[in-house]
Design a protein around this motif. Structure first.
Motif, PDB file in Angstrom:
ATOM      1  N   ILE A 168     -18.851 -11.155  46.167  1.00 29.49           N
ATOM      2  CA  ILE A 168     -18.626  -9.702  46.217  1.00 29.49           C
ATOM      3  C   ILE A 168     -17.647  -9.367  45.111  1.00 29.49           C
ATOM      4  N   GLN A 169     -17.925  -8.304  44.357  1.00 27.79           N
ATOM      5  CA  GLN A 169     -16.974  -7.878  43.333  1.00 27.79           C
ATOM      6  C   GLN A 169     -17.037  -6.371  43.139  1.00 27.79           C
ATOM      7  N   ARG A 170     -15.920  -5.838  42.665  1.00 28.00           N
ATOM      8  CA  ARG A 170     -15.866  -4.409  42.332  1.00 28.00           C
ATOM      9  C   ARG A 170     -16.086  -4.299  40.831  1.00 28.00           C
ATOM     10  N   ILE A 171     -17.095  -3.514  40.440  1.00 25.82           N
ATOM     11  CA  ILE A 171     -17.393  -3.373  39.013  1.00 25.82           C
ATOM     12  C   ILE A 171     -17.162  -1.934  38.557  1.00 25.82           C
ATOM     13  N   TYR A 172     -16.823  -1.796  37.281  1.00 26.81           N
ATOM     14  CA  TYR A 172     -16.616  -0.474  36.690  1.00 26.81           C
ATOM     15  C   TYR A 172     -17.938   0.044  36.146  1.00 26.81           C
ATOM     16  N   ILE A 173     -18.302   1.238  36.564  1.00 30.62           N
ATOM     17  CA  ILE A 173     -19.510   1.869  36.059  1.00 30.62           C
ATOM     18  C   ILE A 173     -19.082   2.991  35.113  1.00 30.62           C
ATOM     19  N   VAL A 174     -19.516   2.883  33.853  1.00 32.28           N
ATOM     20  CA  VAL A 174     -19.219   3.942  32.887  1.00 32.28           C
ATOM     21  C   VAL A 174     -20.484   4.778  32.753  1.00 32.28           C
ATOM     22  N   GLY A 175     -20.541   5.887  33.482  1.00 29.30           N
ATOM     23  CA  GLY A 175     -21.732   6.742  33.492  1.00 29.30           C
ATOM     24  C   GLY A 175     -21.655   7.829  32.441  1.00 29.30           C
ATOM     25  N   GLU A 176     -22.677   8.667  32.437  1.00 22.60           N
ATOM     26  CA  GLU A 176     -22.734   9.771  31.479  1.00 22.60           C
ATOM     27  C   GLU A 176     -21.592  10.767  31.729  1.00 22.60           C
ATOM     28  N   SER A 177     -21.371  11.055  33.018  1.00 25.00           N
ATOM     29  CA  SER A 177     -20.407  12.115  33.349  1.00 25.00           C
ATOM     30  C   SER A 177     -19.020  11.580  33.696  1.00 25.00           C
ATOM     31  N   ARG A 178     -18.971  10.429  34.404  1.00 29.00           N
ATOM     32  CA  ARG A 178     -17.659   9.962  34.861  1.00 29.00           C
ATOM     33  C   ARG A 178     -17.628   8.442  34.989  1.00 29.00           C
ATOM     34  N   LYS A 179     -16.413   7.924  34.988  1.00 27.27           N
ATOM     35  CA  LYS A 179     -16.217   6.491  35.242  1.00 27.27           C
ATOM     36  C   LYS A 179     -15.889   6.327  36.719  1.00 27.27           C
ATOM     37  N   HIS A 180     -16.504   5.338  37.341  1.00 22.38           N
ATOM     38  CA  HIS A 180     -16.157   5.060  38.733  1.00 22.38           C
ATOM     39  C   HIS A 180     -16.382   3.572  39.007  1.00 22.38           C
ATOM     40  N   THR A 181     -15.960   3.131  40.182  1.00 26.48           N
ATOM     41  CA  THR A 181     -16.156   1.723  40.528  1.00 26.48           C
ATOM     42  C   THR A 181     -17.076   1.608  41.733  1.00 26.48           C
ATOM     43  N   GLU A 182     -17.745   0.464  41.810  1.00 25.74           N
ATOM     44  CA  GLU A 182     -18.632   0.185  42.950  1.00 25.74           C
ATOM     45  C   GLU A 182     -18.415  -1.251  43.393  1.00 25.74           C
ATOM     46  N   VAL A 183     -18.554  -1.473  44.693  1.00 25.74           N
ATOM     47  CA  VAL A 183     -18.497  -2.841  45.217  1.00 25.74           C
ATOM     48  C   VAL A 183     -19.922  -3.345  45.351  1.00 25.74           C
ATOM     49  N   ILE A 184     -20.205  -4.520  44.762  1.00 20.22           N
ATOM     50  CA  ILE A 184     -21.573  -5.049  44.849  1.00 20.22           C
ATOM     51  C   ILE A 184     -21.575  -6.477  45.390  1.00 20.22           C
ATOM     52  N   LEU A 185     -22.647  -6.807  46.094  1.00 23.11           N
ATOM     53  CA  LEU A 185     -22.898  -8.169  46.570  1.00 23.11           C
ATOM     54  C   LEU A 185     -23.903  -8.768  45.603  1.00 23.11           C
ATOM     55  N   ASP A 186     -23.563  -9.919  45.022  1.00 18.47           N
ATOM     56  CA  ASP A 186     -24.393 -10.471  43.953  1.00 18.47           C
ATOM     57  C   ASP A 186     -24.417 -11.989  44.047  1.00 18.47           C
ATOM     58  N   THR A 187     -25.246 -12.615  43.196  1.00 17.46           N
ATOM     59  CA  THR A 187     -25.207 -14.076  43.096  1.00 17.46           C
ATOM     60  C   THR A 187     -23.904 -14.470  42.389  1.00 17.46           C
ATOM     61  N   PRO A 188     -23.419 -15.703  42.596  1.00 19.71           N
ATOM     62  CA  PRO A 188     -22.135 -16.094  41.997  1.00 19.71           C
ATOM     63  C   PRO A 188     -22.133 -16.106  40.473  1.00 19.71           C
ATOM     64  N   LYS A 189     -20.952 -16.403  39.933  1.00 21.72           N
ATOM     65  CA  LYS A 189     -20.646 -16.325  38.509  1.00 21.72           C
ATOM     66  C   LYS A 189     -21.720 -16.963  37.603  1.00 21.72           C
ATOM     67  N   THR A 190     -22.063 -18.230  37.865  1.00 19.38           N
ATOM     68  CA  THR A 190     -23.100 -18.910  37.087  1.00 19.38           C
ATOM     69  C   THR A 190     -23.983 -19.688  38.053  1.00 19.38           C
ATOM     70  N   LYS A 191     -25.067 -20.287  37.538  1.00 18.13           N
ATOM     71  CA  LYS A 191     -25.956 -21.055  38.426  1.00 18.13           C
ATOM     72  C   LYS A 191     -25.239 -22.263  39.032  1.00 18.13           C
TER      73      LYS A 191
END
Length: 308
Positions: A168-191
């Motif tokens: 789980i990590q919080r990522i920065y989303i740089v969108g057209e209108s605004r910057k915001h953060t989202e928490v995402i569930l993903d596969t780990p760092k590398t294989k």
């Protein structure tokens, strides 16, 4: 004939292309480096010369950025430049950047054995789900995002194995209108980070009775269907250390402490590397294997004995 395109235009096309191939978290990291560092300096240029990049590097060092961060920025910049050259939007230029020698060795945070023992004994007698996460980190060397993503089903007490397969990590989303953060569930760092870690006997003893009564789909740190995120768990860990009167140390220090104890226990380096999920053994060697004076003397004695 090569069309002269401003770097900002090349960046826009490169991002559209790159988005198809990389993880969302990786793309977000690239975008942040581009917005904060690359575009403000090179956005309006149509040709990026080696001297411009070298000047940029010195400026960033003076601003206090680490060698690693600057090297990460250069990796992204070079990918963009290669894309521009390949698509005939700019001329090719060889860029070979030099860094000043780093004179100070970066020491890593590690718990002393007595402090590690104190924490583990405290958790055994003061059980909470969040405390269990700290215990697992010290017993298995997992990253904070991996711990936050751990569900009870990932803890196989029958075979004594922890299955690390998400983060789980919080990522920065740089969108057209605004910057915001989202928490995402993903596969780990590398294989290599997708791995199986055997449990210690003490951890297994703690987990067996709990596993009989919990919902396998629930997250370990919350014992609920929703997880906690790394930022929140970091704050909890900080308070936990303060409550025990222990020196403040980054959460990642728990992983460093696990690795150091493995090396001290004479575990072979390749096995430690695999347990940590490092993509290659050199990462493990560079971080944790620093022979002390006694080991150096022993080595010299063995060498001279061979020649006698």
């Amino acid at each position: 004939m090569i069309a002269e395109t401003r770097l900002s235009g090349i960046v826009a096309l490169w991002k559209e292309d790159k988005k198809q191939y990389v993880k969302r978290s990786t793309f977000a990291a690239y975008t942040l480096l581009i917005e904060n560092h690359i575009l403000p300096v090179f956005g309006e240029t149509t040709l990026v010369e080696e001297q411009d990049v070298q000047t940029f590097v010195f400026r960033k060092l003076n601003e206090g950025l680490s060698h690693k961060t600057i090297k990460d920025i250069l990796i992204v910049l070079k990918m963009i430049l290669r894309f521009g050259v390949k698509n005939q939007m700019m001329e090719y230029r060889q860029i070979d950047i030099k860094f000043p020698t780093e004179r100070n060795n970066h020491s890593i945070d590690i718990l002393s054995r007595s402090h590690q023992k104190q924490i583990m004994e405290y958790i055994q007698s003061h059980f909470t789900f969040k405390n269990l996460g700290i215990y697992i980190c010290l017993s298995a060397g997992m990253r904070i995002g991996e711990i936050c993503a751990l569900t009870w089903d990932d803890l196989d007490v029958e075979n004594g194995i922890i299955h690390v397969q998400k983060t789980i990590q919080r990522i920065y989303i740089v969108g057209e209108s605004r910057k915001h953060t989202e928490v995402i569930l993903d596969t780990p760092k590398t294989k290599n980070s997708i791995r199986e870690i055997p449990m210690t006997k003490d951890l297994l003893k703690m987990l067996r009775p709990i596993k009989k009564i919990v919902n396998g789909c629930f997250y370990v740190l919350t014992n609920e269907p929703t997880p906690t995120e790394p930022r929140t768990y970091r704050n909890y860990y900080k308070q936990f250390m303060q409550s025990l009167g222990l020196p403040s140390m980054k959460f990642h220090g728990l992983r460093h402490s696990f690795a150091t104890r493995c090396i001290e226990s004479k575990c072979d380096y390749k096995t430690v590397s695999v347990l940590l999920g490092h993509s290659n053994i050199s990462t493990t060697l560079n971080l944790y294997v620093h022979p002390n004076l006694e080991q150096k003397k022993k080595c010299m004695e063995q060498m001279s004995r061979l020649l006698r």
